[in-house]
Design an enzyme around this catalytic site. Structure first.
Site, PDB file in Angstrom:
ATOM      1  N   PRO A   1      -1.260   3.540   6.818  1.00 17.33           N
ATOM      2  CA  PRO A   1      -0.302   4.311   6.006  1.00 17.33           C
ATOM      3  C   PRO A   1       0.879   3.465   5.538  1.00 17.33           C
ATOM      4  CG  PRO A   1      -0.666   5.359   8.158  1.00 17.33           C
ATOM      5  CD  PRO A   1      -1.429   4.080   8.171  1.00 17.33           C
TER       6      PRO A   1
ATOM      7  N   GLU B   1      -2.616   3.541  16.774  1.00 18.92           N
ATOM      8  CA  GLU B   1      -1.398   3.134  16.052  1.00 18.92           C
ATOM      9  C   GLU B   1      -1.700   2.029  15.037  1.00 18.92           C
ATOM     10  OE1 GLU B   1       1.697   4.680  16.433  1.00 18.92           O
ATOM     11  OE2 GLU B   1       0.301   5.994  17.510  1.00 18.92           O
TER      12      GLU B   1
ATOM     13  N   ARG C   1     -16.726   2.738  -8.883  1.00 23.86           N
ATOM     14  CA  ARG C   1     -16.968   3.355 -10.189  1.00 23.86           C
ATOM     15  C   ARG C   1     -16.911   2.293 -11.293  1.00 23.86           C
ATOM     16  NH1 ARG C   1     -13.764   6.858 -12.205  1.00 23.86           N
ATOM     17  NH2 ARG C   1     -15.356   8.246 -12.995  1.00 23.86           N
TER      18      ARG C   1
ATOM     19  N   ASP D   1     -10.559   7.348 -17.678  1.00 22.72           N
ATOM     20  CA  ASP D   1     -10.251   8.315 -16.623  1.00 22.72           C
ATOM     21  C   ASP D   1      -8.781   8.622 -16.521  1.00 22.72           C
ATOM     22  OD1 ASP D   1     -12.675   8.849 -15.603  1.00 22.72           O
ATOM     23  OD2 ASP D   1     -12.665   7.182 -14.184  1.00 22.72           O
TER      24      ASP D   1
HETATM   25  N1  ADE Z   1      -4.840   5.516   8.237  1.00 25.09           N
HETATM   26  C1  ADE Z   1      -4.230   6.655   8.592  1.00 25.09           C
HETATM   27  N2  ADE Z   1      -3.648   7.255   7.548  1.00 25.09           N
HETATM   28  C2  ADE Z   1      -3.872   6.457   6.470  1.00 25.09           C
HETATM   29  C3  ADE Z   1      -3.487   6.509   5.103  1.00 25.09           C
HETATM   30  N3  ADE Z   1      -2.726   7.497   4.592  1.00 25.09           N
HETATM   31  N4  ADE Z   1      -3.889   5.498   4.293  1.00 25.09           N
HETATM   32  C4  ADE Z   1      -4.627   4.448   4.796  1.00 25.09           C
HETATM   33  N5  ADE Z   1      -4.994   4.359   6.070  1.00 25.09           N
HETATM   34  C5  ADE Z   1      -4.629   5.334   6.907  1.00 25.09           C
END
Ligand code: ADE
Length: 446
Positions: free
Chosen positions: A88, A129, A167, A182
């Site tokens: 994330p 984590e 794609r 797209d």
């Molecule tokens: N792992 C956990 N959440 C994620 C996300 N939003 N993007 C990429 N990998 C992740």
């Protein structure tokens, strides 16, 4: 050949996905090879793949030597390649990034056998984590996030990423031109799609789509794509590269906006602020008129019930609303042409009603949060614009609008401030900042 190695705790998550139509077809055609490496295969029996994160607090990380051993195995099997980590905290995955990466991978024709145009990418799906950061540093990995939310692992993000870039693999999507048209490939999202039956649940396919007139259909589709983008994806559009011609088309799609500067129903007095009226200042009128012209405001209302203040502005406009002003400074004259002095908010609203045919949505602005009025952030245009009503942006003078006036508004924009405790902008500065945040175009770098 385009080779993908997926390093994961759960290879079974990819089994069915790899067998689905387009992905399976690309593998059968020999253009694509997908393999999975199970992290648990890189530890001795009874050893763990994870370890507690250093420092206080709960959480486990995937062990550096385990992940590194899996990456080395991928290199040994299929040659070195780019290592991508899903987390994330990575760079947000956008269509632009997918197109850029796909162009690197697929710009050369892919052969069925190892050779020209070959690429190997290694996708590391984090869990817990995440992965020990030293592995990311060691392999100069690219970090990708699919959105500002946290999933239980990087496996679904890896699938999302692959669906988005594959794609672009020649032959995967039947009509390769469509990939470049797209949503999010350019500044616009796609136009809405319709199919048979022509009539469903009392809703008809737009007749133009059944007319057979290709030019008209093209025009309808461009217009529908633009409308949908302005109304629902303004943040995307205003940060995309667009021609000056398209900028004009965008301006036509944005609902009519008005600025209302309140010198009435405002708080006055420094110690104990009480409801009252404030004096007009010509420098505010000048500067707000120029900001209004810049951001396409239809009219800028100066609201004052005081006859002497109205008289002052009448004299002022004797210059600026006539040839005298035009001859002095034509740009300033143009900006001033949108200013109108009214004695009450009701008069401004009635004027907007007569110009736009609808009661305006009143969006208040305030230096402080306002309880009891739904607040809008500066990327919430869709909420206001879905009503298709004209918008009156309301600005207070003195110590700001009275509580009664604020409560009479439909929405209030979040206060603007920097990272300091000082929050005493002049109203003309606040108008300029707010107009830019709400209606501005943020040209991307080339
Ligand atoms: N792992 C956990 N959440 C994620 C996300 N939003 N993007 C990429 N990998 C992740």
């Amino acid at each position: 050949m385009f080779t993908i190695t997926i390093i994961t705790v759960f290879p079974e998550l990819f089994e069915n996905w790899c067998k689905t139509s387009l992905i399976a077809r690309a593998q059968e055609a020999g253009q694509l090879k997908i393999n999975c490496i199970r992290l648990a295969d890189h530890v001795a029996p009874k050893q763990r793949i994870d370890t507690p994160a250093c420092g206080p607090g709960a959480g486990m990380v995937l062990k550096a030597p385990v992940v590194a051993a899996a990456i080395e195995e991928a290199f040994a099997r299929y040659g070195s390649g780019e290592v991508v980590f899903f987390t994330p905290s990575g760079t947000l995955l956008t269509q632009r990034l997918c197109q850029e990466m796909a162009t690197t991978y697929f710009s050369e024709p892919l052969s069925g056998a190892p050779g020209v145009g070959d690429h190997h990418i290694i996708l590391v799906c984090g869990r817990y984590e995440g992965v020990d950061d030293r592995v990311i540093q060691r392999y100069s990995g690219r970090k990708i996030s699919i959105g500002n939310y946290v999933l239980m692992g990087g496996d679904l993000p890896a699938q999302v990423f692959l669906e988005a870039i594959l794609r672009y693999l020649p032959g995967v999507v039947g009509d390769s031109r469509s990939v470049f048209h797209d949503s999010f490939s350019g500044p616009l999202v796609d136009f809405p799609a319709y199919g048979q039956p022509n009539e469903w649940e009392g809703m008809a396919v737009p007749p133009v789509l059944l007319s057979g007139d290709h030019a008209k259909i093209e025009k309808w589709r461009n217009d529908a794509a633009l409308t949908q983008t302005v109304k629902e994806h303004f943040s995307w559009l205003r940060t995309s590269e667009i021609s000056s011609e398209m900028r004009r088309s965008v301006a036509e799609k944005i609902p009519a906006h008005y600025v209302v500067l309140m010198h009435d129903q405002v708080l006055i007095g420094r110690k104990e602020a009480l409801p009252g009226t404030t004096s007009v200042t010509t420098i505010d009128v000048h500067d707000i008129a120029r900001s209004s012209a810049t951001y396409g405001i239809k009219k800028f209302y100066v609201v004052t019930p005081l006859h002497d203040q109205q008289e002052l502005l009448r004299v002022f406009f004797q210059f600026w609303h006539t040839d005298q002003g035009r001859n002095y400074n034509e740009n300033r004259y143009d900006a001033m042409s949108c200013v109108k002095v009214v004695s009450s908010l009701a008069e401004a609203e009635a004027d907007i009603m007569s110009l736009s045919g609808q009661i305006p949505l009143k969006i208040a602005t305030s230096a402080r949060p306002v309880d009891g009025v739904q607040s809008l952030a500066f990327d919430d245009q869709a909420i206001a614009w879905q009503t298709a009503r004209p918008v009156a942006l309301m600005f207070g003078t003195g110590q700001g609008m009275t509580a009664e006036l604020l409560q009479a508004c439909d929405y209030v924009l979040t206060p603007i401030h920097g990272f300091t405790g000082y929050n005493h902008l002049s109203v003309r500065a606040a108008v300029a900042i707010i107009l830019d945040r709400w209606l501005g175009y943020f040209e991307p770098s080339k």
